[in-house]
Design an enzyme around this catalytic site. Sequence first.
Site, short mmCIF file in Angstrom:
data_model
loop_
_atom_site.label_atom_id
_atom_site.label_comp_id
_atom_site.label_asym_id
_atom_site.label_seq_id
_atom_site.Cartn_x
_atom_site.Cartn_y
_atom_site.Cartn_z
N GLN A 177 0.84 -1.20 0.00
CA GLN A 177 0.00 0.00 0.00
C GLN A 177 0.88 1.25 0.00
OE1 GLN A 177 -3.30 0.01 2.72
NE2 GLN A 177 -3.85 2.10 2.18
N PHE A 178 1.30 1.65 -1.19
CA PHE A 178 2.18 2.81 -1.33
C PHE A 178 1.54 4.09 -0.81
CE2 PHE A 178 -0.34 3.25 -5.12
CZ PHE A 178 -0.38 4.62 -5.38
N THR A 179 0.21 4.12 -0.71
CA THR A 179 -0.48 5.34 -0.28
C THR A 179 -0.19 5.71 1.17
OG1 THR A 179 -2.50 4.14 0.28
CG2 THR A 179 -2.34 5.02 -1.96
#
Length: 149
Positions: free
Chosen positions: A79-81
């Site tokens: 989850q790069f966010t």
Amino acid sequence: MRVVIQKVRSSSVLVEGQMIGQIGRGLNLLVAIAPTDTPEELDWMARKCLDLRLFADTASGRWDKSVQEIGGELLVISQFTLYGDCRKGRRPSFSNSAPPDQAEALYNQFVERLRASGLKIETGQFGAMMQVNIENDGPVTLLLEREAT
């Protein structure tokens, strides 16, 4: 490296309507990789996720057990966010996230470190749009962060 740890009764992940990972009691890990992350951060984070005492001993009711000690399961989702910066403007900036090729390689290494524990480890699909179903237990949610030294 950033990881959101959620203690769960169960968790699953779907991609295009297909179940690709599912666990029972254990931990849901949302994982973000920074461009400066190294194997040292992966090692530290894997040990921390496996060893944190987040599960109650039935006799005392205190959090005396780790996911390893209860034989729990882990669902690991990229989850790069988690590195989204919303301080300016109305659109988040993700410039603090590692580029996809680097992030995927380090994410896979992190998953392998967790698998070395012998526990059941399930994953999402890197870079895919996923639907993650989480049945929180507690709820217990923690944010772990480790910056390269």
